[in-house]
Design a protein around this motif. Sequence first.
Motif, PDB file in Angstrom:
ATOM      1  N   ALA A  60      -8.214  -0.697   4.726  1.00 46.70           N
ATOM      2  CA  ALA A  60      -8.330   0.548   4.700  1.00 46.70           C
ATOM      3  C   ALA A  60      -7.475   1.174   3.245  1.00 46.70           C
ATOM      4  O   ALA A  60      -6.605   0.488   2.813  1.00 46.70           O
ATOM      5  N   PRO A  61      -7.923   2.338   2.808  1.00 47.24           N
ATOM      6  CA  PRO A  61      -6.982   2.974   1.847  1.00 47.24           C
ATOM      7  C   PRO A  61      -5.698   3.198   2.238  1.00 47.24           C
ATOM      8  O   PRO A  61      -5.429   3.253   3.469  1.00 47.24           O
ATOM      9  N   LEU A  62      -4.776   3.553   1.254  1.00 42.78           N
ATOM     10  CA  LEU A  62      -4.799   3.997   0.143  1.00 42.78           C
ATOM     11  C   LEU A  62      -4.732   2.590  -0.743  1.00 42.78           C
ATOM     12  O   LEU A  62      -3.813   1.866  -0.569  1.00 42.78           O
ATOM     13  N   HIS A  63      -5.483   2.721  -1.942  1.00 42.63           N
ATOM     14  CA  HIS A  63      -5.406   1.627  -2.791  1.00 42.63           C
ATOM     15  C   HIS A  63      -4.945   2.021  -4.176  1.00 42.63           C
ATOM     16  O   HIS A  63      -5.114   3.245  -4.674  1.00 42.63           O
ATOM     17  N   CYS A  64      -4.461   1.068  -5.064  1.00 43.31           N
ATOM     18  CA  CYS A  64      -4.189   1.285  -6.209  1.00 43.31           C
ATOM     19  C   CYS A  64      -4.269  -0.139  -7.105  1.00 43.31           C
ATOM     20  O   CYS A  64      -3.959  -1.173  -6.714  1.00 43.31           O
ATOM     21  N   LEU A  65      -4.967  -0.124  -8.373  1.00 43.80           N
ATOM     22  CA  LEU A  65      -4.963  -1.008  -9.301  1.00 43.80           C
ATOM     23  C   LEU A  65      -3.884  -0.970 -10.532  1.00 43.80           C
ATOM     24  O   LEU A  65      -4.178   0.168 -11.437  1.00 43.80           O
TER      25      LEU A  65
END
Length: 71
Positions: free
Chosen positions: A35-40
Motif C-alpha cells: 500500500a502507499p505512500l511510496h517514494c523512489l
Amino acid sequence: YGEDTECVGLARLGSEDQMIVAGPMKQLLNVDFGAPLHCLVIAGETHPLEQEMLEFYRLKEGSDHKENGTA
C-alpha cells in the motif's frame, strides 16, 4: 538513467510495516511495496558512509523483496 541505476524504494515510512529496499532499478521493478505512500530515490554519486547504508538495505540476490523497517 538505466536499468542498472542505483535506487532506493521506500514505502509507509514511520509506520510499523515500513519498507526500505535498495538495488538496481531493474530489480526494484519486481518488488511488491504494498500500500502507499511510496517514494523512489535515484542515487547519484555516493559517499562511502552512504554506500554502507545502501548495502544494509540492498535487495538480496534472488529475493523478491526485503523488509527492513526496524532492522
